[in-house]
Design an enzyme around this catalytic site. Structure first.
Site, PDB file in Angstrom:
ATOM      1  N   THR A  41       0.819  -1.213   0.000  1.00 21.94           N
ATOM      2  CA  THR A  41       0.000   0.000   0.000  1.00 21.94           C
ATOM      3  C   THR A  41       0.855   1.266   0.000  1.00 21.94           C
ATOM      4  O   THR A  41       0.326   2.367  -0.108  1.00 21.94           O
ATOM      5  CB  THR A  41      -0.936   0.007   1.216  1.00 21.94           C
ATOM      6  OG1 THR A  41      -0.170  -0.251   2.404  1.00 21.94           O
ATOM      7  CG2 THR A  41      -1.997  -1.075   1.085  1.00 21.94           C
ATOM      8  N   HIS A  46       7.846   0.028   6.694  1.00 19.84           N
ATOM      9  CA  HIS A  46       8.418   0.673   7.874  1.00 19.84           C
ATOM     10  C   HIS A  46       8.775  -0.408   8.881  1.00 19.84           C
ATOM     11  O   HIS A  46       8.491  -1.592   8.674  1.00 19.84           O
ATOM     12  CB  HIS A  46       7.480   1.741   8.453  1.00 19.84           C
ATOM     13  CG  HIS A  46       6.122   1.245   8.844  1.00 19.84           C
ATOM     14  ND1 HIS A  46       5.906   0.365   9.901  1.00 19.84           N
ATOM     15  CD2 HIS A  46       4.886   1.519   8.346  1.00 19.84           C
ATOM     16  CE1 HIS A  46       4.625   0.126  10.030  1.00 19.84           C
ATOM     17  NE2 HIS A  46       3.980   0.803   9.085  1.00 19.84           N
ATOM     18  N   HIS A  49       6.341  -3.146   9.958  1.00 21.84           N
ATOM     19  CA  HIS A  49       6.103  -4.244   9.018  1.00 21.84           C
ATOM     20  C   HIS A  49       7.143  -5.346   9.164  1.00 21.84           C
ATOM     21  O   HIS A  49       6.903  -6.495   8.781  1.00 21.84           O
ATOM     22  CB  HIS A  49       6.191  -3.741   7.559  1.00 21.84           C
ATOM     23  CG  HIS A  49       5.106  -2.789   7.172  1.00 21.84           C
ATOM     24  ND1 HIS A  49       5.353  -1.604   6.516  1.00 21.84           N
ATOM     25  CD2 HIS A  49       3.761  -2.835   7.337  1.00 21.84           C
ATOM     26  CE1 HIS A  49       4.225  -0.973   6.286  1.00 21.84           C
ATOM     27  NE2 HIS A  49       3.233  -1.703   6.777  1.00 21.84           N
ATOM     28  N   LYS A  83      -7.402  -0.438  11.230  1.00 20.47           N
ATOM     29  CA  LYS A  83      -7.653   0.843  10.579  1.00 20.47           C
ATOM     30  C   LYS A  83      -9.017   1.390  11.000  1.00 20.47           C
ATOM     31  O   LYS A  83      -9.988   0.647  11.115  1.00 20.47           O
ATOM     32  CB  LYS A  83      -7.612   0.698   9.053  1.00 20.47           C
ATOM     33  CG  LYS A  83      -6.263   0.216   8.520  1.00 20.47           C
ATOM     34  CD  LYS A  83      -5.190   1.243   8.790  1.00 20.47           C
ATOM     35  CE  LYS A  83      -3.839   0.769   8.300  1.00 20.47           C
ATOM     36  NZ  LYS A  83      -2.760   1.723   8.634  1.00 20.47           N
ATOM     37  N   ARG A  87      -8.854   2.320   3.496  1.00 18.16           N
ATOM     38  CA  ARG A  87      -7.598   2.753   2.907  1.00 18.16           C
ATOM     39  C   ARG A  87      -7.846   3.469   1.585  1.00 18.16           C
ATOM     40  O   ARG A  87      -8.816   3.196   0.885  1.00 18.16           O
ATOM     41  CB  ARG A  87      -6.695   1.537   2.632  1.00 18.16           C
ATOM     42  CG  ARG A  87      -6.168   0.848   3.876  1.00 18.16           C
ATOM     43  CD  ARG A  87      -5.347  -0.351   3.462  1.00 18.16           C
ATOM     44  NE  ARG A  87      -4.889  -1.134   4.595  1.00 18.16           N
ATOM     45  CZ  ARG A  87      -3.734  -0.948   5.205  1.00 18.16           C
ATOM     46  NH1 ARG A  87      -2.935   0.014   4.801  1.00 18.16           N
ATOM     47  NH2 ARG A  87      -3.372  -1.702   6.227  1.00 18.16           N
ATOM     48  N   GLN A 172      -7.616 -13.350   2.060  1.00 19.49           N
ATOM     49  CA  GLN A 172      -6.410 -13.768   2.777  1.00 19.49           C
ATOM     50  C   GLN A 172      -6.468 -15.261   3.103  1.00 19.49           C
ATOM     51  O   GLN A 172      -5.455 -15.956   3.042  1.00 19.49           O
ATOM     52  CB  GLN A 172      -6.223 -12.960   4.059  1.00 19.49           C
ATOM     53  CG  GLN A 172      -4.914 -13.312   4.774  1.00 19.49           C
ATOM     54  CD  GLN A 172      -4.556 -12.353   5.880  1.00 19.49           C
ATOM     55  OE1 GLN A 172      -4.725 -11.145   5.754  1.00 19.49           O
ATOM     56  NE2 GLN A 172      -4.063 -12.889   6.994  1.00 19.49           N
ATOM     57  N   ASP A 193      -2.909  -8.527  15.297  1.00 18.72           N
ATOM     58  CA  ASP A 193      -4.098  -7.946  14.663  1.00 18.72           C
ATOM     59  C   ASP A 193      -4.572  -8.797  13.486  1.00 18.72           C
ATOM     60  O   ASP A 193      -5.672  -8.593  12.967  1.00 18.72           O
ATOM     61  CB  ASP A 193      -3.830  -6.514  14.211  1.00 18.72           C
ATOM     62  CG  ASP A 193      -2.676  -6.398  13.236  1.00 18.72           C
ATOM     63  OD1 ASP A 193      -1.857  -7.347  13.148  1.00 18.72           O
ATOM     64  OD2 ASP A 193      -2.576  -5.358  12.553  1.00 18.72           O
ATOM     65  N   LYS A 228       3.009   3.467  19.904  1.00 17.42           N
ATOM     66  CA  LYS A 228       3.287   2.502  18.858  1.00 17.42           C
ATOM     67  C   LYS A 228       4.760   2.549  18.497  1.00 17.42           C
ATOM     68  O   LYS A 228       5.307   3.616  18.229  1.00 17.42           O
ATOM     69  CB  LYS A 228       2.425   2.802  17.627  1.00 17.42           C
ATOM     70  CG  LYS A 228       2.392   1.673  16.607  1.00 17.42           C
ATOM     71  CD  LYS A 228       1.359   1.957  15.542  1.00 17.42           C
ATOM     72  CE  LYS A 228       1.260   0.797  14.571  1.00 17.42           C
ATOM     73  NZ  LYS A 228       0.236   1.046  13.531  1.00 17.42           N
ATOM     74  N   LYS A 231       7.331   4.985  15.702  1.00 15.52           N
ATOM     75  CA  LYS A 231       6.782   6.281  15.349  1.00 15.52           C
ATOM     76  C   LYS A 231       7.766   7.374  15.762  1.00 15.52           C
ATOM     77  O   LYS A 231       8.264   7.389  16.878  1.00 15.52           O
ATOM     78  CB  LYS A 231       5.432   6.519  16.043  1.00 15.52           C
ATOM     79  CG  LYS A 231       4.303   5.669  15.486  1.00 15.52           C
ATOM     80  CD  LYS A 231       3.983   6.054  14.040  1.00 15.52           C
ATOM     81  CE  LYS A 231       2.794   5.281  13.501  1.00 15.52           C
ATOM     82  NZ  LYS A 231       2.495   5.638  12.102  1.00 15.52           N
ATOM     83  N   THR A 232       8.044   8.300  14.842  1.00 12.75           N
ATOM     84  CA  THR A 232       8.933   9.415  15.115  1.00 12.75           C
ATOM     85  C   THR A 232       8.150  10.714  14.958  1.00 12.75           C
ATOM     86  O   THR A 232       6.971  10.709  14.587  1.00 12.75           O
ATOM     87  CB  THR A 232      10.115   9.422  14.128  1.00 12.75           C
ATOM     88  OG1 THR A 232       9.635   9.787  12.822  1.00 12.75           O
ATOM     89  CG2 THR A 232      10.774   8.047  14.056  1.00 12.75           C
TER      90      THR A 232
END
Length: 421
Positions: A41, A46, A49, A83, A87, A172, A193, A228, A231-232
């Site tokens: 996507t 990141h 993942h 989510k 998306r 899936q 999840d 999380k 995350k920055t």
């Protein structure tokens, strides 16, 4: 329990398993084909993942056969798990481009050899499905009531779940069935999840093929303060160096909370567990362990050369004065015309223009709260608390450089030139 499952437990990769004893027995009999999936996507993965792919490598290194499923087909719909809204739909061409980019990133980390590590794309069997046949052959095995009992769907029902997303679990599950048929795949791994989707695939294989498949999930990784992981201030910690530089990537790990060091060493490096515990043992300097963590993860994602550069840049940034150990060339940097400093550069404008703060109001607040630091000609950093202060050429070193620091951890090297504004 099978040794590699014990390893996964020890290192934090074990949350739920459909049948731990059965999976252990199967692994004791010989190599097991397993898979983990990710949807293209975006153009880059990141670090969040990558959690399943660290587990992937532990399984692969123990002799099991890993399949990395790139969801070029499922990404056309989008996974509702985790989510709050649907998306954004991307063009098929963009999804194909993203899939190529992500495969290349995974190849650098996993090393696809076509034997023990293989990549597949579910577009190959999903793109041209006959919808009527799919509903008859696959959809008839799914209970809507049971699907709605899974957390991913329950959460989305509160904000709105589209029919197209409702199909995701079927697709899936069909992936798992296809991988069982094509590659003898018996295990799917993923974040917690994905539990509902994974269980649905296990049940579909049992119903259609009469075979037992297995599912294993890992905890969703958060930091010790409940945020999380990955995350920055700029967003997610991406693998693409054009989005998150190796230096910024390194600094994220170098600045983790002390309480997270051991957990992250176990999950995000391949150092032996005993060595991870030794690095964080009583009497050890946590900063040394953070530095080792940062170097190890950066080397795994970006290579040892980039990890060495980032380490040198960090030593230069956090050292004192021009005699600091390290290499400033690895620090994040930007170029600003020397004429700005010759005229006297307002400190608020400087921090905003350099990009250390998103706006002048944020930069002014930083200055007034004592979080803005500017180096002098010797390289020593000092706080500038006056929002009207002007930064002149007297602060530039012999190379025409100065260093800015916002707060405790964000550094930027300013390079000047002789052009006009």
């Amino acid at each position: 329990m099978n040794p590699v499952l014990e390893t996964l437990k020890t290192r934090g990769f074990f949350q739920q398993c459909t049948n731990p004893e059965g999976l252990s027995n199967l692994m004791n009999e010989g190599p097991v084909a397993f898979y983990v999936g990710c949807d293209p996507t975006g153009s880059s993965l990141h670090i969040g993942h990558m959690v399943p792919f660290f587990a992937y490598r532990h399984l692969r290194d123990a002799g099991h056969k890993g399949l990395a499923l790139i969801g070029g087909g499922t990404a056309r719909i989008g996974d509702p798990s985790g989510k709050s809204e649907i998306r954004k739909m991307l063009s098929y061409e963009q999804l194909d481009k993203n899939a190529d980019s992500i495969r290349a990133q995974l190849d650098r980390f996993v090393g696809f050899d076509g034997k023990n590590a293989t990549s597949v794309n579910n577009k190959d069997w999903l793109a041209n499905l006959n919808y009527i046949d799919f509903l008859r052959d696959i959809g008839s095995h799914f209970s809507v009531n049971r699907m709605l009992s899974f957390e991913a769907y329950k959460m989305r029902l509160e904000t709105g779940l589209s029919f197209i997303e409702f199909n995701y679990q079927l697709l899936q599950s069909f992936d798992f069935l296809e991988l069982y048929r094509r590659h003898g795949c018996r295990l799917q791994i993923g974040g917690d999840d994905q539990w509902g989707n994974i269980v649905a695939g296990v049940e579909l294989i049992r119903r259609i093929e009469g075979a037992e498949a297995f599912g294993l999930t890992f905890p969703l990784v958060t930091t010790s303060d409940g945020k999380k992981m990955g995350k920055t201030e700029k967003g997610a910690l991406f693998l693409d160096p054009a989005v998150t530089t190796p230096y910024e990537f390194f600094q994220y790990w170098r600045n983790v909370h002390d309480q997270d060091i051991l957990r992250f060493l176990l999950m995000f490096t391949f150092l032996p567990a005993d060595e991870c515990k030794s690095l964080t043992g009583e009497g050890k300097n946590p900063n040394d362990a953070k530095e080792r963590l940062a170097w190890e993860v950066t080397a795994l994602i970006h290579g040892k050369e980039e990890a060495d550069k980032a380490l040198a840049g960090a030593k230069a940034a956090f050292g004192r004065g021009n005699n600091a150990q390290g290499d400033k060339s690895a620090m994040p940097k930007t170029e600003i015309a020397r004429s700005k400093f010759e005229a006297g550069y307002n400190v608020v404008d400087l921090f905003a223009d350099a990009g250390l703060e998103p706006s002048k109001s944020e930069a002014r607040r930083l200055v007034q709260q004592g979080g803005a630091f500017v180096s002098d000609s010797s390289g020593e950093l000092a706080a500038v608390n006056d929002a009207k202060a002007l930064i002149g050429t007297d602060r530039l070193n012999a190379d025409g450089e100065l260093t800015l620091r916002a707060g405790k951890k964000r550094f930027l090297l300013i390079l000047t030139n002789t052009r006009g504004a």
